[in-house]
Write a protein that holds these residues in place. Structure first.
Motif, mmCIF file in Angstrom:
data_model
loop_
_atom_site.group_PDB
_atom_site.id
_atom_site.type_symbol
_atom_site.label_atom_id
_atom_site.label_comp_id
_atom_site.label_asym_id
_atom_site.label_seq_id
_atom_site.Cartn_x
_atom_site.Cartn_y
_atom_site.Cartn_z
ATOM 1 N N ALA A 52 0.776 -1.192 0.105
ATOM 2 C CA ALA A 52 0.016 -0.101 -0.036
ATOM 3 C C ALA A 52 0.806 1.439 0.067
ATOM 4 N N SER A 53 1.390 1.487 -1.107
ATOM 5 C CA SER A 53 2.386 2.551 -1.302
ATOM 6 C C SER A 53 1.912 3.552 -2.435
ATOM 7 N N GLY A 54 2.708 4.664 -2.541
ATOM 8 C CA GLY A 54 2.306 5.293 -3.700
ATOM 9 C C GLY A 54 2.321 4.796 -4.972
ATOM 10 N N HIS A 55 3.051 3.875 -5.101
ATOM 11 C CA HIS A 55 3.411 3.083 -6.496
ATOM 12 C C HIS A 55 1.889 2.424 -6.396
ATOM 13 N N ALA A 56 1.515 1.785 -5.468
ATOM 14 C CA ALA A 56 -0.037 1.093 -5.407
ATOM 15 C C ALA A 56 -1.082 2.025 -5.901
ATOM 16 N N ILE B 265 1.977 -7.227 -7.046
ATOM 17 C CA ILE B 265 3.090 -6.687 -6.053
ATOM 18 C C ILE B 265 3.364 -5.176 -6.598
ATOM 19 N N THR B 266 2.719 -4.358 -5.775
ATOM 20 C CA THR B 266 2.935 -2.983 -6.058
ATOM 21 C C THR B 266 4.035 -2.180 -4.893
ATOM 22 N N ILE B 267 5.362 -2.782 -5.260
ATOM 23 C CA ILE B 267 6.310 -2.099 -4.541
ATOM 24 C C ILE B 267 7.407 -1.962 -5.363
ATOM 25 N N GLY B 268 8.014 -0.456 -5.677
ATOM 26 C CA GLY B 268 8.691 -0.063 -6.444
ATOM 27 C C GLY B 268 10.209 -0.758 -6.326
ATOM 28 N N ASN B 269 10.766 -0.970 -5.069
ATOM 29 C CA ASN B 269 12.090 -1.379 -5.102
ATOM 30 C C ASN B 269 12.044 -2.803 -5.831
#
Length: 200
Positions: free
Chosen positions: A9-13, A61-65
């Motif tokens: 649950a990030s900005g990318h998400a 998977i909504t993780i930018g790293n």
């Protein structure tokens, strides 16, 4: 209509959620995050990541790293969603996208380009004909790859970077914002500037 869950649950998400909402074939299933301090995203409450819920719907998977995304994907391969593509992206019918990859607004993906699994093609990126991107690659906003570029696993191409035709960029590289790549890049290198130079 197919439900797609989001893991992270990030900005990318938020952008991936917009991509899901823009596509009439998809709707949101569950929203997960490992950080106990995170309770919601844009008013959507997080779900407890039980095995049953994780396996209920395909997930992205909504993780930018790139390294963290790979680590989580290695644990969840059996439930990965098909590519998620924003309706404003222009995707050649002869291009190929791997599962778990996301294509943001305004992306152009041209003829016979091949994109691996769990890649991020960020807003306004251009991937020209016959490019080949391995798994876990992140092409940042407004970056442009000319024809026949090869990009190795886990590499990040920075915002606004440009790569001339026929270049090969190795695995787990970092190409800095605005860099202009006119020579091949070895595995693990960090490259900045115009013309691009290896600094690490």
């Amino acid at each position: 209509m197919h439900k797609i869950s989001i893991y992270g649950a990030s900005g990318h998400a938020k952008v991936v959620l917009d991509c899901i909402r823009s596509n009439s074939n998809f709707t949101l299933g569950y929203l997960f995050d490992d950080n106990p301090a995170v309770k919601e995203l844009q008013g959507i409450a997080l779900s407890t990541a039980s095995q049953k819920k994780i396996e209920a719907y395909p997930l992205v998977i909504t993780i930018g790293n790139n390294k963290i995304r790979k680590k989580i994907a290695d644990q969840l391969q059996s439930v990965i969603a098909p590519p998620i593509i924003h309706q404003s992206a222009v995707i050649s019918t002869t291009s190929r996208l791997g599962d778990g990859s996301v294509v943001m607004p305004g992306v152009i993906l041209n003829a016979d380009a091949q994109i691996g699994s769990h890649c991020i093609l960020n807003s306004g990126a251009v991937i020209e004909h016959d490019c080949k991107l391995a798994n876990y690659v992140h092409i940042s906003p407004k970056a442009a790859l000319a024809g026949n570029v090869r990009v190795g696993e886990g590499t990040q191409i920075g915002i606004g970077a440009q790569v001339i035709q026929g270049i090969t960029i190795g695995k787990w590289c970092t190409i800095g914002a605005g860099a202009v790549i006119i020579k091949d890049v070895p595995d693990g290198a960090t490259v900045v500037g115009n013309p691009g130079r290896i600094i690490k």
